[in-house]
Design a protein around this motif. Structure first.
Motif, PDB file in Angstrom:
ATOM      1  N   LEU A  37      43.867  30.888  33.324  1.00 31.46           N
ATOM      2  CA  LEU A  37      43.230  32.187  33.551  1.00 31.46           C
ATOM      3  C   LEU A  37      42.590  32.593  32.234  1.00 31.46           C
ATOM      4  O   LEU A  37      43.243  32.568  31.193  1.00 31.46           O
ATOM      5  CB  LEU A  37      44.274  33.231  33.957  1.00 31.46           C
ATOM      6  N   HIS A  38      41.302  32.959  32.278  1.00 29.81           N
ATOM      7  CA  HIS A  38      40.585  33.323  31.057  1.00 29.81           C
ATOM      8  C   HIS A  38      39.960  34.700  31.157  1.00 29.81           C
ATOM      9  O   HIS A  38      39.668  35.182  32.242  1.00 29.81           O
ATOM     10  CB  HIS A  38      39.445  32.325  30.799  1.00 29.81           C
ATOM     11  N   THR A  39      39.745  35.283  29.991  1.00 30.53           N
ATOM     12  CA  THR A  39      38.944  36.493  29.923  1.00 30.53           C
ATOM     13  C   THR A  39      37.888  36.312  28.847  1.00 30.53           C
ATOM     14  O   THR A  39      38.000  35.434  27.996  1.00 30.53           O
ATOM     15  CB  THR A  39      39.825  37.739  29.623  1.00 30.53           C
ATOM     16  N   ARG A  98      36.419  37.946  33.575  1.00 36.76           N
ATOM     17  CA  ARG A  98      37.595  37.097  33.798  1.00 36.76           C
ATOM     18  C   ARG A  98      37.250  35.987  34.781  1.00 36.76           C
ATOM     19  O   ARG A  98      36.410  36.165  35.673  1.00 36.76           O
ATOM     20  CB  ARG A  98      38.755  37.952  34.321  1.00 36.76           C
ATOM     21  N   HIS A  99      37.903  34.850  34.591  1.00 39.52           N
ATOM     22  CA  HIS A  99      37.601  33.693  35.441  1.00 39.52           C
ATOM     23  C   HIS A  99      38.736  32.690  35.408  1.00 39.52           C
ATOM     24  O   HIS A  99      39.633  32.779  34.569  1.00 39.52           O
ATOM     25  CB  HIS A  99      36.297  33.014  34.969  1.00 39.52           C
ATOM     26  N   LEU A 100      38.674  31.740  36.323  1.00 37.84           N
ATOM     27  CA  LEU A 100      39.561  30.582  36.286  1.00 37.84           C
ATOM     28  C   LEU A 100      38.832  29.489  35.543  1.00 37.84           C
ATOM     29  O   LEU A 100      37.638  29.283  35.742  1.00 37.84           O
ATOM     30  CB  LEU A 100      39.895  30.094  37.703  1.00 37.84           C
ATOM     31  N   MET A 101      39.533  28.791  34.644  1.00 39.10           N
ATOM     32  CA  MET A 101      38.942  27.672  33.923  1.00 39.10           C
ATOM     33  C   MET A 101      39.584  26.397  34.457  1.00 39.10           C
ATOM     34  O   MET A 101      40.811  26.266  34.425  1.00 39.10           O
ATOM     35  CB  MET A 101      39.231  27.833  32.431  1.00 39.10           C
ATOM     36  N   LEU A 102      38.747  25.505  34.955  1.00 39.85           N
ATOM     37  CA  LEU A 102      39.241  24.296  35.623  1.00 39.85           C
ATOM     38  C   LEU A 102      38.995  23.090  34.730  1.00 39.85           C
ATOM     39  O   LEU A 102      37.854  22.661  34.552  1.00 39.85           O
ATOM     40  CB  LEU A 102      38.528  24.116  36.975  1.00 39.85           C
ATOM     41  N   ARG A 109      33.536  35.480  23.452  1.00 39.49           N
ATOM     42  CA  ARG A 109      34.505  34.385  23.339  1.00 39.49           C
ATOM     43  C   ARG A 109      35.449  34.396  24.528  1.00 39.49           C
ATOM     44  O   ARG A 109      35.755  35.445  25.078  1.00 39.49           O
ATOM     45  CB  ARG A 109      35.328  34.523  22.056  1.00 39.49           C
ATOM     46  N   MET A 110      35.933  33.194  24.886  1.00 39.22           N
ATOM     47  CA  MET A 110      36.909  33.087  25.962  1.00 39.22           C
ATOM     48  C   MET A 110      38.300  33.116  25.363  1.00 39.22           C
ATOM     49  O   MET A 110      38.541  32.563  24.305  1.00 39.22           O
ATOM     50  CB  MET A 110      36.727  31.778  26.721  1.00 39.22           C
ATOM     51  N   ARG A 111      39.202  33.771  26.063  1.00 35.20           N
ATOM     52  CA  ARG A 111      40.581  33.843  25.626  1.00 35.20           C
ATOM     53  C   ARG A 111      41.478  33.610  26.836  1.00 35.20           C
ATOM     54  O   ARG A 111      41.186  34.070  27.937  1.00 35.20           O
ATOM     55  CB  ARG A 111      40.851  35.223  25.034  1.00 35.20           C
TER      56      ARG A 111
HETATM   57 CU   LIG Z   1      37.045  30.076  30.257  1.00 32.04          CU
END
Ligand SMILES: [Cu+2]
Length: 142
Positions: free
Chosen positions: A70-72, A103-107, A81-83
């Motif tokens: 899970l990213h923001t 926010r997103h899912l990082m696969l 920046r992604m965290r």
């Molecule tokens: Cu990400």
């Protein structure tokens, strides 16, 4: 023997359906932008908690990816920046929007490649260990 196996399979399917029907999370427009083969992908969806209790998502898995986070996105001195998020709370009766630029899912570590119209099956896991299944439709970025 065959009969016992059939029964076991039927019970498994039944259990799976019950688990899916039980989830108070409803998913609106789950999708993933088409990406070149082998590339890390992203997942977007609006998550609506129709249950009485808040749900805290802590992890996600997919048979089609090695790892999901899970990213923001945050602004850091003018740079996006992604965290990684340790958890994502979906408050009872509310919606959480995972969308490009937010926010997103990082696969990570795709197994094979994906085409327009494919479905990525993701299980979101909450802090009680319950799984919430969502199918991300792969499509070109708008
Ligand atoms: Cu990400």
């Amino acid at each position: 023997m065959i009969r016992i196996q059939f029964l076991a399979a039927a019970m498994l399917l039944l259990g799976l359906n019950l688990a899916l029907a039980d989830s108070p999370l409803k998913f609106e427009d789950p999708w993933s932008p088409l990406a070149p083969p082998g590339r890390t992908m992203a997942g977007f969806v609006t998550i609506h908690n129709q249950g009485d209790a808040d749900i805290t998502l802590v992890d996600a898995t997919s048979p089609q990816f090695g790892r999901i986070e899970l990213h923001t996105m945050t602004m850091d001195e003018g740079v996006m920046r992604m965290r990684r998020l340790d958890e994502l709370v979906v408050t009872s009766g509310r919606k959480v929007v995972l969308q490009p630029g937010g926010r997103h899912l990082m696969l990570f570590e795709p197994e094979g490649s994906f085409e327009d119209g494919d479905t990525i099956n993701v299980d979101l896991i909450d802090s009680d260990g319950n799984q919430h299944s969502v199918g991300l439709r792969v499509r070109p970025r708008d």
